[in-house]
Design a protein around this motif. Sequence first.
Motif, PDB file in Angstrom:
ATOM      1  N   VAL A 275      96.678 -21.883 -72.082  1.00 26.38           N
ATOM      2  CA  VAL A 275      97.833 -22.551 -71.875  1.00 26.38           C
ATOM      3  C   VAL A 275      98.105 -22.678 -70.288  1.00 26.38           C
ATOM      4  O   VAL A 275      98.555 -23.721 -69.824  1.00 26.38           O
ATOM      5  CB  VAL A 275      98.980 -21.549 -72.384  1.00 26.38           C
ATOM      6  CG1 VAL A 275     100.333 -22.076 -72.075  1.00 26.38           C
ATOM      7  CG2 VAL A 275      98.882 -21.465 -73.931  1.00 26.38           C
ATOM      8  N   VAL A 276      98.076 -21.603 -69.441  1.00 24.05           N
ATOM      9  CA  VAL A 276      97.853 -21.817 -68.082  1.00 24.05           C
ATOM     10  C   VAL A 276      97.202 -22.972 -67.689  1.00 24.05           C
ATOM     11  O   VAL A 276      97.549 -23.793 -66.706  1.00 24.05           O
ATOM     12  CB  VAL A 276      97.676 -20.552 -67.473  1.00 24.05           C
ATOM     13  CG1 VAL A 276      97.904 -20.644 -65.530  1.00 24.05           C
ATOM     14  CG2 VAL A 276      98.855 -19.471 -67.797  1.00 24.05           C
ATOM     15  N   LYS A 277      95.811 -23.009 -68.088  1.00 25.50           N
ATOM     16  CA  LYS A 277      94.882 -23.939 -67.585  1.00 25.50           C
ATOM     17  C   LYS A 277      95.460 -25.272 -67.823  1.00 25.50           C
ATOM     18  O   LYS A 277      95.331 -26.106 -66.997  1.00 25.50           O
ATOM     19  CB  LYS A 277      93.431 -23.712 -68.143  1.00 25.50           C
ATOM     20  CG  LYS A 277      92.446 -24.383 -67.476  1.00 25.50           C
ATOM     21  CD  LYS A 277      91.158 -23.963 -68.277  1.00 25.50           C
ATOM     22  CE  LYS A 277      89.720 -24.542 -67.820  1.00 25.50           C
ATOM     23  NZ  LYS A 277      89.533 -24.355 -66.582  1.00 25.50           N
ATOM     24  N   THR A 278      95.807 -25.657 -69.059  1.00 27.93           N
ATOM     25  CA  THR A 278      96.212 -26.762 -69.523  1.00 27.93           C
ATOM     26  C   THR A 278      97.499 -27.282 -68.769  1.00 27.93           C
ATOM     27  O   THR A 278      97.510 -28.570 -68.341  1.00 27.93           O
ATOM     28  CB  THR A 278      96.589 -27.003 -71.010  1.00 27.93           C
ATOM     29  OG1 THR A 278      95.512 -26.470 -71.715  1.00 27.93           O
ATOM     30  CG2 THR A 278      97.116 -28.104 -71.529  1.00 27.93           C
ATOM     31  N   ALA A 279      98.553 -26.427 -68.804  1.00 30.59           N
ATOM     32  CA  ALA A 279      99.573 -26.782 -68.025  1.00 30.59           C
ATOM     33  C   ALA A 279      99.424 -27.123 -66.258  1.00 30.59           C
ATOM     34  O   ALA A 279      99.804 -28.010 -65.800  1.00 30.59           O
ATOM     35  CB  ALA A 279     100.636 -25.717 -67.817  1.00 30.59           C
ATOM     36  N   GLY A 280      98.386 -26.096 -65.850  1.00 33.35           N
ATOM     37  CA  GLY A 280      97.981 -26.583 -64.613  1.00 33.35           C
ATOM     38  C   GLY A 280      97.213 -27.787 -64.302  1.00 33.35           C
ATOM     39  O   GLY A 280      97.630 -28.412 -63.233  1.00 33.35           O
ATOM     40  N   ASP A 281      96.374 -28.023 -65.083  1.00 36.79           N
ATOM     41  CA  ASP A 281      95.633 -29.372 -64.947  1.00 36.79           C
ATOM     42  C   ASP A 281      96.807 -30.290 -65.027  1.00 36.79           C
ATOM     43  O   ASP A 281      96.318 -31.313 -64.251  1.00 36.79           O
ATOM     44  CB  ASP A 281      94.825 -29.517 -66.060  1.00 36.79           C
ATOM     45  CG  ASP A 281      93.566 -28.503 -65.735  1.00 36.79           C
ATOM     46  OD1 ASP A 281      93.212 -28.083 -65.025  1.00 36.79           O
ATOM     47  OD2 ASP A 281      92.388 -28.237 -66.710  1.00 36.79           O
ATOM     48  N   SER A 282      97.597 -30.299 -65.986  1.00 34.35           N
ATOM     49  CA  SER A 282      98.371 -31.503 -66.042  1.00 34.35           C
ATOM     50  C   SER A 282      99.327 -31.885 -64.694  1.00 34.35           C
ATOM     51  O   SER A 282      99.694 -32.853 -64.384  1.00 34.35           O
ATOM     52  CB  SER A 282      99.329 -31.347 -67.256  1.00 34.35           C
ATOM     53  OG  SER A 282     100.524 -30.756 -66.743  1.00 34.35           O
ATOM     54  N   MET A 283      99.725 -30.565 -64.188  1.00 33.26           N
ATOM     55  CA  MET A 283     100.144 -30.833 -62.809  1.00 33.26           C
ATOM     56  C   MET A 283      99.154 -31.207 -61.730  1.00 33.26           C
ATOM     57  O   MET A 283      99.839 -32.164 -61.048  1.00 33.26           O
ATOM     58  CB  MET A 283     100.908 -29.395 -62.272  1.00 33.26           C
ATOM     59  CG  MET A 283     101.251 -29.328 -60.936  1.00 33.26           C
ATOM     60  SD  MET A 283     102.655 -28.286 -60.615  1.00 33.26           S
ATOM     61  CE  MET A 283     103.043 -28.738 -58.983  1.00 33.26           C
ATOM     62  N   LEU A 284      97.994 -30.764 -61.728  1.00 33.02           N
ATOM     63  CA  LEU A 284      97.315 -31.155 -60.857  1.00 33.02           C
ATOM     64  C   LEU A 284      96.858 -32.782 -60.951  1.00 33.02           C
ATOM     65  O   LEU A 284      96.666 -33.392 -59.979  1.00 33.02           O
ATOM     66  CB  LEU A 284      95.807 -30.655 -60.730  1.00 33.02           C
ATOM     67  CG  LEU A 284      95.578 -29.251 -60.412  1.00 33.02           C
ATOM     68  CD1 LEU A 284      94.295 -28.289 -60.717  1.00 33.02           C
ATOM     69  CD2 LEU A 284      95.951 -29.262 -58.946  1.00 33.02           C
ATOM     70  N   GLN A 285      96.760 -33.099 -62.125  1.00 34.86           N
ATOM     71  CA  GLN A 285      96.633 -34.722 -62.529  1.00 34.86           C
ATOM     72  C   GLN A 285      97.735 -35.292 -61.849  1.00 34.86           C
ATOM     73  O   GLN A 285      97.529 -36.618 -61.490  1.00 34.86           O
ATOM     74  CB  GLN A 285      96.112 -34.817 -63.952  1.00 34.86           C
ATOM     75  CG  GLN A 285      95.663 -36.133 -64.280  1.00 34.86           C
ATOM     76  CD  GLN A 285      95.377 -36.314 -65.755  1.00 34.86           C
ATOM     77  OE1 GLN A 285      95.452 -35.256 -66.519  1.00 34.86           O
ATOM     78  NE2 GLN A 285      95.149 -37.639 -66.158  1.00 34.86           N
ATOM     79  N   ALA A 286      98.950 -35.040 -62.297  1.00 34.93           N
ATOM     80  CA  ALA A 286     100.197 -35.616 -61.943  1.00 34.93           C
ATOM     81  C   ALA A 286     100.320 -35.867 -60.434  1.00 34.93           C
ATOM     82  O   ALA A 286     101.278 -36.813 -59.855  1.00 34.93           O
ATOM     83  CB  ALA A 286     101.564 -35.134 -62.579  1.00 34.93           C
TER      84      ALA A 286
END
Lengths: 212, 212
Positions: free
Chosen positions: B71-82
């Motif tokens: 969950v953390v990995k996914t949320a973090g990736d979406s922020m990094l991408q944005a």
Amino acid sequence: MAASVDETPAVRRARLSPDERRAQLIALGVAALAEHPLGDLNIEALAAEAGVSRALLFHYFGSRQGYQREVVKTAGDSMLQATEPDPDLAPLPRLTDTLRRTVGFVRAHAGTFSSLVRGPASGDAEIREVVEQARLLQTERVVALFQELGAEPSLRLRIGLRGWLAFTEQALVDAAIGEQLTDDELVDLLQDALHGIAERLEPAASRVLFGT
Amino acid sequence: MAASVDETPAVRRARLSPDERRAQLIALGVAALAEHPLGDLNIEALAAEAGVSRALLFHYFGSRQGYQREVVKTAGDSMLQATEPDPDLAPLPRLTDTLRRTVGFVRAHAGTFSSLVRGPASGDAEIREVVEQARLLQTERVVALFQELGAEPSLRLRIGLRGWLAFTEQALVDAAIGEQLTDDELVDLLQDALHGIAERLEPAASRVLFGT
DNA sequence: GGACACTGTTGACTATCCGTCAATAGCTAT
DNA sequence: ATAGCTATTGACGGATAGTCAACAGTGTCC
């Protein structure tokens, strides 16, 4: 003779006063903080280490979180006390002196500091409040340096000073792990960072404290 | 008729492919992150919300921590991408643009950001590693700005840049709570802070990026 | 179109740890 | 000694993480 035998195995099965027992249990928790993160604090293991039953911990602290709260509060207070600004010094030397003692404290208690700074973040709201309160006090100490020289920090600078505290905690945790900087270099780095932040966020306030 | 009745209550009792199921469960966890801290993630409540048994979560993610990690990995990736830097912009405008999008992302997902930044600190070591990795990448993005202009940051400046990231996270969390600054004011504050830190820690590097 | 194999899914069980409470045991004063 | 006060505990209940053998959709082969 029998008495000395009783005493040898270090205060076995003693019935302590509530204050003594509380102090002993909190001290054990603070010591454990140096080894493990706050969340790993195991009531069962801790009670065993203290030589008492788990029920006693709940009797004194109500809950696991109530106990953690006391432990964090105690550890935090000891750090605040060890890094209390010296009122006899002028603002700038006082900052340097406080930073030097802070770095010293962190180097001497790296594990505790680490647990204190990073540990309680996801814990109970009350525990977070304890740490947040300590951070607020630390921020006010820096704010006071400017106020004392007649420069009331703007909101912009206040946010910057609060952010500098986070900067400092990060740098100290990094430094506590990688031993790449000497104490003096670290103090300089932290003070320079504060200087730079103040200078760019509110030049007038920076001038009264740093000269530039 | 019977088929339409089956479909009405929204995909009931469907047997999904592993990928679909994993994606659904992770998405639910990310959504929950916006409301509660990471530690409050309750497997039972979450499984109920997804309409599956708890056992299925353990089947896919092995453990509660394994699930939180995803969950953390996914949320973090979406922020990094944005907040991915735009390679078409020159370094300084790129920094401003990235900061602007970061502030926008945090304002739009205040709860998620807060959980992401403060939540995993006391959690499992692997989860902390995930967040730490994201922070490392963010730091490298800033380092790259200097490198691209021919200024390799010293250790001293690198520690400063890592600290500035902590500064930024703190200011963003504060700003997400108290709505006292506009987006533009916040972007300016963050950029000024970086400028001031770089200027005082390594003037030569500061000059190539900021001009002064 | 029916049986079979594959695999996504679950109910029931165990373990661990937090928290409670009535009962026990040590200390003190008379 | 003994009686009263209270520090301390053992035994219980509840919530939640994690395990596992069994169940039930889905596609395939004849």
